[in-house]
Design a protein around this motif. Sequence first.
Motif, PDB file in Angstrom:
ATOM      1  N   MET A  29       0.846  -1.200   0.000  1.00 32.53           N
ATOM      2  CA  MET A  29       0.000   0.000   0.000  1.00 32.53           C
ATOM      3  C   MET A  29       0.877   1.244   0.000  1.00 32.53           C
ATOM      4  O   MET A  29       1.894   1.300   0.689  1.00 32.53           O
ATOM      5  N   ALA A  30       0.495   2.223  -0.800  1.00 32.54           N
ATOM      6  CA  ALA A  30       1.238   3.475  -0.822  1.00 32.54           C
ATOM      7  C   ALA A  30       1.134   4.172   0.525  1.00 32.54           C
ATOM      8  O   ALA A  30       0.073   4.201   1.134  1.00 32.54           O
ATOM      9  N   ALA A  31       2.230   4.734   0.983  1.00 34.51           N
ATOM     10  CA  ALA A  31       2.247   5.394   2.292  1.00 34.51           C
ATOM     11  C   ALA A  31       1.579   6.750   2.186  1.00 34.51           C
ATOM     12  O   ALA A  31       2.034   7.618   1.472  1.00 34.51           O
ATOM     13  N   LEU A  32       0.477   6.926   2.919  1.00 35.95           N
ATOM     14  CA  LEU A  32      -0.262   8.177   2.903  1.00 35.95           C
ATOM     15  C   LEU A  32      -0.121   8.945   4.201  1.00 35.95           C
ATOM     16  O   LEU A  32      -0.582  10.065   4.304  1.00 35.95           O
ATOM     17  N   ARG A  33       0.506   8.353   5.190  1.00 37.26           N
ATOM     18  CA  ARG A  33       0.437   8.938   6.525  1.00 37.26           C
ATOM     19  C   ARG A  33       1.151  10.273   6.624  1.00 37.26           C
ATOM     20  O   ARG A  33       0.653  11.196   7.261  1.00 37.26           O
ATOM     21  N   TYR A  34       2.321  10.410   6.039  1.00 36.45           N
ATOM     22  CA  TYR A  34       3.130  11.615   6.239  1.00 36.45           C
ATOM     23  C   TYR A  34       3.066  12.502   5.001  1.00 36.45           C
ATOM     24  O   TYR A  34       3.669  12.183   3.974  1.00 36.45           O
ATOM     25  N   PRO A  35       2.346  13.592   5.062  1.00 40.10           N
ATOM     26  CA  PRO A  35       2.268  14.488   3.902  1.00 40.10           C
ATOM     27  C   PRO A  35       3.580  15.243   3.708  1.00 40.10           C
ATOM     28  O   PRO A  35       4.237  15.638   4.672  1.00 40.10           O
ATOM     29  N   ARG A  36       3.964  15.416   2.472  1.00 39.67           N
ATOM     30  CA  ARG A  36       5.159  16.199   2.155  1.00 39.67           C
ATOM     31  C   ARG A  36       4.705  17.617   1.809  1.00 39.67           C
ATOM     32  O   ARG A  36       4.153  17.851   0.731  1.00 39.67           O
ATOM     33  N   VAL A  37       4.929  18.508   2.735  1.00 38.40           N
ATOM     34  CA  VAL A  37       4.464  19.889   2.591  1.00 38.40           C
ATOM     35  C   VAL A  37       5.494  20.701   1.827  1.00 38.40           C
ATOM     36  O   VAL A  37       6.702  20.589   2.077  1.00 38.40           O
ATOM     37  N   ARG A  38       5.017  21.511   0.889  1.00 39.34           N
ATOM     38  CA  ARG A  38       5.871  22.392   0.103  1.00 39.34           C
ATOM     39  C   ARG A  38       5.394  23.828   0.307  1.00 39.34           C
ATOM     40  O   ARG A  38       4.206  24.118   0.197  1.00 39.34           O
ATOM     41  N   VAL A  39       6.344  24.717   0.619  1.00 44.18           N
ATOM     42  CA  VAL A  39       6.038  26.136   0.820  1.00 44.18           C
ATOM     43  C   VAL A  39       6.799  26.937  -0.223  1.00 44.18           C
ATOM     44  O   VAL A  39       8.024  26.788  -0.352  1.00 44.18           O
ATOM     45  N   ALA A  40       6.076  27.766  -0.981  1.00 46.74           N
ATOM     46  CA  ALA A  40       6.700  28.567  -2.035  1.00 46.74           C
ATOM     47  C   ALA A  40       6.281  30.023  -1.905  1.00 46.74           C
ATOM     48  O   ALA A  40       5.133  30.320  -1.554  1.00 46.74           O
ATOM     49  N   VAL A  41       7.236  30.920  -2.193  1.00 45.82           N
ATOM     50  CA  VAL A  41       6.978  32.365  -2.166  1.00 45.82           C
ATOM     51  C   VAL A  41       7.445  32.957  -3.489  1.00 45.82           C
ATOM     52  O   VAL A  41       8.566  32.679  -3.944  1.00 45.82           O
ATOM     53  N   ASP A  42       6.598  33.737  -4.119  1.00 44.69           N
ATOM     54  CA  ASP A  42       6.941  34.380  -5.392  1.00 44.69           C
ATOM     55  C   ASP A  42       7.738  35.654  -5.113  1.00 44.69           C
ATOM     56  O   ASP A  42       7.238  36.768  -5.267  1.00 44.69           O
ATOM     57  N   TRP A  43       8.997  35.470  -4.701  1.00 45.71           N
ATOM     58  CA  TRP A  43       9.833  36.627  -4.343  1.00 45.71           C
ATOM     59  C   TRP A  43       9.963  37.642  -5.480  1.00 45.71           C
ATOM     60  O   TRP A  43       9.835  38.848  -5.253  1.00 45.71           O
ATOM     61  N   PRO A  44      10.230  37.228  -6.754  1.00 44.70           N
ATOM     62  CA  PRO A  44      10.394  38.228  -7.816  1.00 44.70           C
ATOM     63  C   PRO A  44       9.085  38.834  -8.305  1.00 44.70           C
ATOM     64  O   PRO A  44       9.102  39.685  -9.203  1.00 44.70           O
TER      65      PRO A  44
END
Length: 587
Positions: A1-16
Amino acid sequence: MAALRYPRVRVAVDWPNAGDQTFAGPEDYVTNRTLSPPTGPGVSIQWGTDSNQPDAEPLINTAAFVLGNWDSKYSIENPTSPIYQQILPGREVYITAEIGEEIEYDADIGYDEPILYDGLAKLPMFFGVIDDLNESIDLNNYALSIGCFGTFTRLQNLQITTALYSAKRTDELLTILLDAAGWPADKRRLAIGDSTVAYFWMSNESIFERILNILATEGPGAKIYEEPDGTFVFENRNFRGTQSRSLNPQVLIFDQQGGEIIYDADISYDADIFYDGSADVFASVMDYNPGFKEVYNDITVSYTVRSVPASNVVAWQLGADLSLSGSETRVIFANMTDPLTNVQTVTVTTDYLVTLGSLTSVTTNQISATTVVITLVAGVGGATVTGPAGGNGIQIRGKPLTALADTYTKNDPVTVDVSQSIARFKKRSKSLTNLREISYGLAQTLADLAAIYYKDPRPPMVVTIDNANSLHTEHQVLRKISDRIKIINNHTQFNGDVWINQIQQKIVKGRLTTIWICEKVINNTPALWGQDLGPLNVWTSANDNPALPANTGAGKWGQDLGPGHDWDPTDDDPLAVANAGAGLWGF
């Protein structure tokens, strides 16, 4: 079964400040700099509505996180930073959660395993802009704290003036406002409104404040909120009584984790447990409030009625004479308190006199519901312009919409029986305000609907869930506002359904904590209420929601009203207590 427990969070900021929402800049992804305890709080997000009540207003979505700044990259005053002079409020922020793992198309996976169809999903958790920046200069922890608001904040700062509109549904009015605000058409999801407004206009008013006015006019049960990807959502007052995800529980939540039980255990046949004793989704914390303070059984609606004169009248006068020099162009802005219809072209003798010199042209242009522009162009010898005989300066004629005295309508206990509520809790009054130009019939409908929602306690619930397993995580990231969930709490003996009104997320080192602020589902949710039912509020097929098929016999207001559509006790829900004359199906 694919591991769903730990979400991989991504944070992005449009600096330019590219503004294309690709976040392709070399410094845009800041996930690896996001600090968790003990040096930072992790990532926190909040979205939805502002309360667990049926008249909840939209929440301005928020997000907050802290970036490690040990090398001064995020120091605003640092000229050597690769994003120097780009660390500013208003920069777009996008937070996503990736769950699952990519799987091969022929992977050996059971047909009933709880995985996404391709094993992987990237889900939006927040989209908005930076509101505030605060740099911490601590010898043990150099950091930049960032607070963000959702895109609803744009609407708070916009003021517009509009033309006069008449007989518009609430969703049509929202479309007008969103168009004026430049809100992307592909970032809207508007249900067809169940309320119609007699007249609507704006005179240098806040778009956000008028959105709240439209929400109040739609009535209790309606919701407006911003989804995590920036989509504007409007749910009419019947939405939760018609949509599958609001009618049927999407998940069952217990207050404790179950355990396996033996097949011959001494358990009642109707006990609220799974057949094998396990409970896959359980809450780590539940807050229960009996809801007594939100009981109201005496409802008053205040709204405005406007009259239109049968013939044109003088709606505005300048109040002084005008003197124009040779060939001068004079522009006059006539601003009125009440909206003006049937504006007449300003004409000599009727609306003004030229007592000296001449005018080469006079034009009349209504630029908004309450503003008319008169443009005068003098001849080479100039001109003196006065009002007509008996007037006071140049004037404008038309048919103004004049407000009558404030009008009130009250919940009728014959329509909605509140006697038991009054006997139990005494009379508790609630006023529905922030309404403008609506009909008596709609005002009575809103009063009745409020009485239904508020006459009995509806315990609000606050549910906290941690990503204890993959099923938890899936529901934590997939559940939405207005989703219906079932809660069984053995300690309080609460066993019922609730709707999600607000969602809070906290991500700390792979741990996802979700809080759902919930509103208890009302028994036999009022289904498909029409509007403007008339002085007696008797339903007929003509009173149907115009967006729905005509009711030729079955009736949509409360279901199965019989051939004549008039309610009688035999039309009651057989599973509900007979109404014996109260008048609302199932209550």
